[in-house]
Design a protein around this motif. Structure first.
Motif, PDB file in Angstrom:
ATOM      1  N   ASP A 180       0.967  -1.339   0.058  1.00  0.00           N
ATOM      2  CA  ASP A 180       0.036   0.007   0.047  1.00  0.00           C
ATOM      3  C   ASP A 180       0.932   1.285  -0.168  1.00  0.00           C
ATOM      4  N   GLY A 181       2.074   1.158  -0.756  1.00  0.00           N
ATOM      5  CA  GLY A 181       2.862   2.414  -0.855  1.00  0.00           C
ATOM      6  C   GLY A 181       3.636   2.578   0.392  1.00  0.00           C
ATOM      7  N   ARG A 182       3.917   1.707   1.123  1.00  0.00           N
ATOM      8  CA  ARG A 182       4.677   1.914   2.567  1.00  0.00           C
ATOM      9  C   ARG A 182       5.771   0.917   2.188  1.00  0.00           C
ATOM     10  N   TRP A 183       6.828   1.303   2.722  1.00  0.00           N
ATOM     11  CA  TRP A 183       8.117   0.072   2.955  1.00  0.00           C
ATOM     12  C   TRP A 183       7.751  -0.752   4.030  1.00  0.00           C
ATOM     13  N   VAL A 184       8.141  -2.150   3.642  1.00  0.00           N
ATOM     14  CA  VAL A 184       7.960  -3.147   4.403  1.00  0.00           C
ATOM     15  C   VAL A 184       9.241  -3.974   4.506  1.00  0.00           C
ATOM     16  N   LEU A 185       9.948  -4.069   3.523  1.00  0.00           N
ATOM     17  CA  LEU A 185      11.490  -4.697   3.460  1.00  0.00           C
ATOM     18  C   LEU A 185      11.165  -5.730   4.404  1.00  0.00           C
ATOM     19  N   ASP A 186      10.545  -6.949   4.232  1.00  0.00           N
ATOM     20  CA  ASP A 186      10.111  -7.922   4.921  1.00  0.00           C
ATOM     21  C   ASP A 186      11.294  -9.093   4.344  1.00  0.00           C
ATOM     22  N   GLY A 187      12.698  -9.162   5.060  1.00  0.00           N
ATOM     23  CA  GLY A 187      13.720 -10.007   4.673  1.00  0.00           C
ATOM     24  C   GLY A 187      14.188 -10.599   5.973  1.00  0.00           C
ATOM     25  N   THR A 188      15.174 -11.528   5.882  1.00  0.00           N
ATOM     26  CA  THR A 188      15.782 -12.164   7.051  1.00  0.00           C
ATOM     27  C   THR A 188      16.431 -11.053   7.732  1.00  0.00           C
ATOM     28  N   LEU A 189      17.000 -10.113   7.478  1.00  0.00           N
ATOM     29  CA  LEU A 189      17.568  -9.160   8.191  1.00  0.00           C
ATOM     30  C   LEU A 189      16.809  -8.253   8.971  1.00  0.00           C
ATOM     31  N   MET A 190      15.741  -7.842   8.158  1.00  0.00           N
ATOM     32  CA  MET A 190      14.927  -6.889   8.883  1.00  0.00           C
ATOM     33  C   MET A 190      13.884  -7.657   9.954  1.00  0.00           C
ATOM     34  N   ASN A 191      13.617  -8.946   9.502  1.00  0.00           N
ATOM     35  CA  ASN A 191      12.412  -9.488  10.459  1.00  0.00           C
ATOM     36  C   ASN A 191      12.849 -10.737  11.158  1.00  0.00           C
ATOM     37  N   PRO A 192      12.996 -11.983  10.609  1.00  0.00           N
ATOM     38  CA  PRO A 192      13.078 -13.086  11.344  1.00  0.00           C
ATOM     39  C   PRO A 192      14.245 -13.222  12.193  1.00  0.00           C
ATOM     40  N   PHE A 193      15.413 -12.786  11.372  1.00  0.00           N
ATOM     41  CA  PHE A 193      16.484 -12.738  12.081  1.00  0.00           C
ATOM     42  C   PHE A 193      17.151 -11.082  12.512  1.00  0.00           C
ATOM     43  N   ALA A 194      16.145 -10.429  12.592  1.00  0.00           N
ATOM     44  CA  ALA A 194      16.396  -9.264  13.610  1.00  0.00           C
ATOM     45  C   ALA A 194      16.986  -9.299  14.702  1.00  0.00           C
ATOM     46  N   HIS A 195      16.716 -10.346  15.475  1.00  0.00           N
ATOM     47  CA  HIS A 195      17.368 -10.568  16.769  1.00  0.00           C
ATOM     48  C   HIS A 195      18.830 -11.057  16.776  1.00  0.00           C
ATOM     49  N   LEU A 196      19.237 -11.559  15.513  1.00  0.00           N
ATOM     50  CA  LEU A 196      20.598 -11.858  15.593  1.00  0.00           C
ATOM     51  C   LEU A 196      21.535 -10.869  15.157  1.00  0.00           C
ATOM     52  N   VAL A 197      20.966  -9.971  14.280  1.00  0.00           N
ATOM     53  CA  VAL A 197      21.733  -8.670  13.973  1.00  0.00           C
ATOM     54  C   VAL A 197      21.464  -7.707  15.442  1.00  0.00           C
ATOM     55  N   ASN A 198      20.435  -7.731  15.944  1.00  0.00           N
ATOM     56  CA  ASN A 198      20.325  -6.774  17.061  1.00  0.00           C
ATOM     57  C   ASN A 198      21.204  -7.066  18.089  1.00  0.00           C
ATOM     58  N   GLN A 199      21.393  -8.580  18.373  1.00  0.00           N
ATOM     59  CA  GLN A 199      22.199  -8.950  19.633  1.00  0.00           C
ATOM     60  C   GLN A 199      23.893  -8.925  19.240  1.00  0.00           C
ATOM     61  N   ALA A 200      23.911  -9.215  17.905  1.00  0.00           N
ATOM     62  CA  ALA A 200      25.487  -9.141  17.497  1.00  0.00           C
ATOM     63  C   ALA A 200      25.940  -7.814  17.482  1.00  0.00           C
ATOM     64  N   LEU A 201      24.903  -6.410  17.462  1.00  0.00           N
ATOM     65  CA  LEU A 201      25.419  -5.155  17.565  1.00  0.00           C
ATOM     66  C   LEU A 201      25.614  -4.853  19.135  1.00  0.00           C
ATOM     67  N   ILE A 202      25.080  -5.681  19.689  1.00  0.00           N
ATOM     68  CA  ILE A 202      24.980  -5.321  21.388  1.00  0.00           C
ATOM     69  C   ILE A 202      26.370  -5.872  21.940  1.00  0.00           C
ATOM     70  N   VAL A 203      26.539  -6.965  21.407  1.00  0.00           N
ATOM     71  CA  VAL A 203      27.813  -7.574  22.091  1.00  0.00           C
ATOM     72  C   VAL A 203      28.954  -6.963  21.414  1.00  0.00           C
ATOM     73  N   ALA A 204      28.825  -6.281  20.445  1.00  0.00           N
ATOM     74  CA  ALA A 204      30.005  -5.474  19.772  1.00  0.00           C
ATOM     75  C   ALA A 204      30.321  -4.216  20.171  1.00  0.00           C
ATOM     76  N   SER A 205      29.429  -3.809  21.095  1.00  0.00           N
ATOM     77  CA  SER A 205      29.349  -2.368  21.492  1.00  0.00           C
ATOM     78  C   SER A 205      30.439  -2.286  22.720  1.00  0.00           C
ATOM     79  N   PRO A 206      30.786  -1.040  22.681  1.00  0.00           N
ATOM     80  CA  PRO A 206      32.109  -1.047  23.893  1.00  0.00           C
ATOM     81  C   PRO A 206      31.236  -0.919  25.382  1.00  0.00           C
ATOM     82  N   ASP A 207      29.980  -0.754  25.354  1.00  0.00           N
ATOM     83  CA  ASP A 207      29.539  -0.472  26.820  1.00  0.00           C
ATOM     84  C   ASP A 207      28.548  -1.828  27.186  1.00  0.00           C
TER      85      ASP A 207
END
Length: 406
Positions: A180-207
């Motif tokens: 309906d004219g709105r971005w979804v971008l529903d792929g593995t990085l955005m949705n089902p494996f979003a957890h994996l990407v997010n947690q990788a970013l957390i554990v790579a963070s300096p704090d």
């Protein structure tokens, strides 16, 4: 601190929202919340959940905007398709409601920026349901990295291999780039494996208290299924501190393997998987699994406690989603549009449930080869691979692929 049960509405209970519905009904049984309303335009999809909510005293509406002010809603749980997260969050905040939002927060940086601005104006709490951030094993992993058990983090590798059938993609927004004219971008990085990407970013963070700031992403996006978006991806992410994150994901693996993170440090490696198991590997390869810890407060508990004014830190406040959205949206810009995997290199298989799905033979081997070389698919000789370009993320404010507009 606020007294009495928190009055909650649910938006979307037919998909993953059914899990939220049952979780909040459990919390209602303990007296911490009261589910007073739910919005679900297609109640026939999950009649048993609708019945459970109705029996518990919640009133159904076709749309969140139809919930009257007289319902006394204080917080809403939004578990709708991705392209509705932005307008529904803005609507909820305009009404003074706190929000627990299903991941991903939004598909584009510009939508997330509007949501963050609305949250600041409202003064309300907005949390995102990255539920693995609350798991005790993952918290244990962060603690080990914090005390230097593997030395300074140099590289994080995430691997996620699942299989999804035609029914998964039959949903109106699944595997879509726009709806309906709105971005979804529903792929593995955005949705089902979003957890994996997010947690990788957390554990790579300096704090380790929030995701690292990504400065660049180079990605490759592919699909074996007849969809617009991707079902198979790899990405190289560089953080501001110089940590390299490599992510490999697919929904075309006809086998069994748990998604996992591998955190490589100067003095060893720590591994975590979706069963919440943590293993330490020393510099010389000696492996030591750590005891499983008892479960603690989950994201729903954490959210309700924060809204009630208890002294808790949110596991995943809305602001922490900036890094994930930049990486996922930037990955699409890196390799736009996603490329089809040739017919000769894919096959139809039966799932354990007897349904049909598209699989890529040896996708697990290719992921193992690429990850062992710290390479993307095109760098590892995968026959269907196409190299992406590197996208800078520090100034990325709007997702607008060439020729596509905003």
């Amino acid at each position: 601190m606020r007294e009495g049960p928190l009055r909650v509405a649910l938006a979307g209970v037919a998909g993953h929202g059914a899990a939220h519905a049952r979780r909040f009904l459990q919390m209602q049984a303990t007296g911490s919340v009261r589910v007073v309303a739910f919005a679900e335009p297609a109640p026939e999809r999950r009649p048993e959940v609708v019945r459970e909510l109705s029996d518990a005293g919640a009133i159904r509406y076709d749309d969140l905007s139809h919930v009257p002010d007289g319902a006394g809603v204080e917080a809403v749980v939004i578990a709708t398709p991705i392209h509705l997260h932005h307008p529904m969050t803005l609507h909820a905040l305009a009404r003074g409601w706190h929000v627990l939002l299903e991941k991903p927060a939004a598909p584009t940086p510009q939508e997330l920026a509007e949501m963050l601005a609305a949250r600041r104006r409202s003064g309300r709490i907005v949390a995102v349901n990255f539920q693995h951030t609350a798991r005790p094993g993952f918290r244990q992993l962060l603690a080990l990295v914090r005390v230097g058990a593997i030395g300074p983090v140099q590289r994080v590798i995430g691997r996620g291999l699942w299989l999804r059938d035609a029914a998964y993609y039959a949903r109106s927004w699944a595997g879509r780039l726009r709806v309906d004219g709105r971005w979804v971008l529903d792929g593995t990085l955005m949705n089902p494996f979003a957890h994996l990407v997010n947690q990788a970013l957390i554990v790579a963070s300096p704090d380790l208290d929030r995701p690292a700031a990504p400065v660049a992403v180079t990605a490759e996006l592919y699909h074996a299924n007849p969809i617009e978006s991707e079902d198979t991806a790899c990405a190289r992410i560089l953080t501001r501190e110089g940590v390299e994150i490599l992510i490999y994901t697919t929904l075309t693996f006809a086998g069994q393997r748990l998604p996992s993170l591998e955190v490589q440090g100067s003095e060893g490696t720590a591994r975590w998987d979706y069963q919440d198991r943590v293993t330490l590997v020393g510099r010389h390869g000696e492996s030591r699994p750590l005891p499983t810890l008892p479960a603690g407060p989950d994201v729903a508990d954490n959210f309700v406690a924060a809204v009630r004014g208890e002294p808790v830190a949110l596991y995943s406040p809305l602001s922490h989603s900036v890094s994930h959205v930049l990486v996922a949206a930037g990955a699409f810009l890196s390799c736009w549009p996603p490329s089809p995997i040739p017919d000769a290199l894919r096959e139809r298989v039966r799932t354990p449930q007897g349904t049909l799905a598209w699989a890529v033979p040896e996708i697990d081997r290719w992921i193992d080869v690429a990850s062992s070389r710290h390479a993307l698919f095109s760098e590892a000789g995968v026959p269907w691979a196409r190299a992406g370009v590197t996208v800078g993320l520090e100034r990325l404010q709007s997702f607008a692929p060439p020729g596509e507009g905003r």
